[in-house]
Design an enzyme around this catalytic site. Structure first.
Site, PDB file in Angstrom:
ATOM      1  N   GLY A   8       1.295  -1.274  -0.438  1.00 42.07           N
ATOM      2  CA  GLY A   8      -0.111   0.237   0.134  1.00 42.07           C
ATOM      3  C   GLY A   8       0.996   1.176   0.178  1.00 42.07           C
ATOM      4  N   GLY A  11       0.118   5.218  -0.781  1.00 42.84           N
ATOM      5  CA  GLY A  11      -1.030   5.729  -0.266  1.00 42.84           C
ATOM      6  C   GLY A  11      -0.613   7.149   0.073  1.00 42.84           C
ATOM      7  CD  GLN A  12      -2.949  11.139   4.575  1.00 40.44           C
ATOM      8  OE1 GLN A  12      -4.109  10.210   5.003  1.00 40.44           O
ATOM      9  NE2 GLN A  12      -3.171  12.336   4.611  1.00 40.44           N
ATOM     10  CG  ASP A  34       0.075   1.115  -4.222  1.00 41.44           C
ATOM     11  OD1 ASP A  34       0.569   1.807  -3.359  1.00 41.44           O
ATOM     12  OD2 ASP A  34      -0.893   1.073  -5.187  1.00 41.44           O
ATOM     13  CG  ASP A  52      -4.904  -7.651  -5.008  1.00 41.30           C
ATOM     14  OD1 ASP A  52      -5.274  -6.868  -3.737  1.00 41.30           O
ATOM     15  OD2 ASP A  52      -5.871  -8.159  -5.718  1.00 41.30           O
ATOM     16  CE1 TYR A 142      -9.666   1.637   8.878  1.00 38.90           C
ATOM     17  CE2 TYR A 142     -10.538   3.747   9.614  1.00 38.90           C
ATOM     18  CZ  TYR A 142      -9.174   3.324   9.385  1.00 38.90           C
ATOM     19  OH  TYR A 142      -8.182   3.485   8.758  1.00 38.90           O
ATOM     20  CE  LYS A 146      -7.208   0.317   9.431  1.00 38.54           C
ATOM     21  NZ  LYS A 146      -6.021  -0.487   9.026  1.00 38.54           N
TER      22      LYS A 146
HETATM   23  N1  SER Z   1      -8.291   8.672   9.450  1.00 39.42           N
HETATM   24  C1  SER Z   1      -9.155   8.055   8.882  1.00 39.42           C
HETATM   25  C2  SER Z   1     -10.288   8.248   8.624  1.00 39.42           C
HETATM   26  O1  SER Z   1     -10.848   9.056   8.822  1.00 39.42           O
HETATM   27  C3  SER Z   1      -9.771   7.090  10.926  1.00 39.42           C
HETATM   28  O2  SER Z   1      -8.707   6.702  10.607  1.00 39.42           O
HETATM   29  O3  SER Z   1     -10.991   6.977   8.126  1.00 39.42           O
END
Ligand code: SER
Length: 318
Positions: A8, A11-12, A34, A52, A142, A146
């Protein structure tokens, strides 16, 4: 000898983490991976592989063949996107983790980093100075992924001695790569609109306080956690970590110190409910005690650096 793989990497977090790992370990020892075929331009001076996270065999073969010692598994859907694609979010956020945990359990990896989030908390969690251990009833896909991931990390550590380490990142603010799909992302978008001279339409209400952190702090925390002696790591689910916390109104006011004509309007959408289910501020005393965490950037610093560095051309490149 450390040889790390960042999954990944486009990503940011990944784009900045790979650069720092390459500085530390030498380019050849920090491989970026990635799902996208093209290597991000800033990572072109080192190894890149298209992988992937859901292709268990490909990930396994690569890690075993390349004798990778350490994986940073950053591939995930964030909170807002996960609400739109719940099945895929659960699959991506969980299956990739099992692939890596199993490799470590079998002895192919020495260490794993897996990011968790403030999203593990929910509407019944105490909101202010949220403790490490408290009520956790996440109400987003999400957050559920987590929280489940945290439980599995601790389980693999306790049962199979897997050296897995994790941080519950707050909202991350950075200028090198645009974030995607998060509820805290307004606090990045706002800088682009301010620089463009546009009025910013915020998808959260003006008084919604959330925990946030400048990316440089987040990367330093990640590297410090991964380098700390194993016996200092008292938490094998995921560490609370705080940088600063602010509301949309507070960040807008700080931007106005630099750009007095900047304007913000508020048009809350479905992300308001997500934000309201999360803490306002975080107690990170375990991270401070166990591995010496201390933040460097407050709201003022972060606004200053962001306004000096955001490049509005990024908006058209995506
Ligand atoms: N920055 C993330 C989000 O907003 C939080 O883990 O989904």
């Amino acid at each position: 000898m450390r040889k790390v793989l960042v999954i990944g990497a486009g990503g940011q977090i990944g784009t900045e983490l790979v650069l720092r790992l390459r500085e530390k370990l030498g380019s050849e020892n920090a491989i970026a991976a990635d799902v996208k075929a093209d290597c991000p331009p800033s990572l072109k001076d080192g190894p890149f592989v298209q992988l992937d996270a859901l292709d268990r065999e490909a990930v396994r073969n690569f890690i075993i063949d390349q004798k990778i010692t350490e994986v940073y598994l950053l591939a995930a859907l964030l909170s807002a996107t996960a609400e739109k694609k719940p099945d895929f979010a659960w699959k991506l956020n969980m299956e990739g983790l099992f692939t890596i945990l199993d490799l470590a359990k079998e002895g192919h990896l020495k260490k794993i980093f897996w990011p968790s989030s403030i999203a593990v908390f929910g509407p019944t969690t105490p909101k202010d100075n949220t403790p490490q251990r408290t009520i956790m009833e996440p109400s987003t896909v999400y957050g559920i992924s987590k929280q489940a991931g945290e439980r599995w990390c601790e389980y693999y550590h306790d049962k199979f001695c897997v050296d897995v380490r994790s941080i519950r990142y707050p909202g991350l603010i950075s200028y090198t790569t645009l974030p995607g799909g998060g509820t805290t992302d307004y606090a990045v978008d706002i800088f682009y609109q301010a620089k463009l001279g546009n009025k910013f339409s915020c998808f959260l209400e003006k008084d919604t306080r959330l925990p946030m952190m400048f990316m440089e702090d987040a990367i330093r925390a990640t590297l410090d956690l991964m380098e700390a002696p194993a016996e200092n790591i008292g938490i094998r689910s995921s560490y609370n970590l705080a940088g600063c916390d602010f509301t949309p109104e507070e960040i807008a006011d700080e931007i106005k110190v630099h750009i007095p004509e900047f304007e913000i309007g508020y048009n809350a959408d479905y992300r308001q409910a997500i934000a309201e289910s999360w803490p306002s501020s975080i107690d990170d005393s375990h991270a401070r005690q166990d591995w010496g965490w201390k933040e460097e950037f407050n709201l003022k610093d972060l606004v200053n650096v962001m306004l000096n560095n955001v490049n509005v051309d990024l908006l058209t490149q995506h």
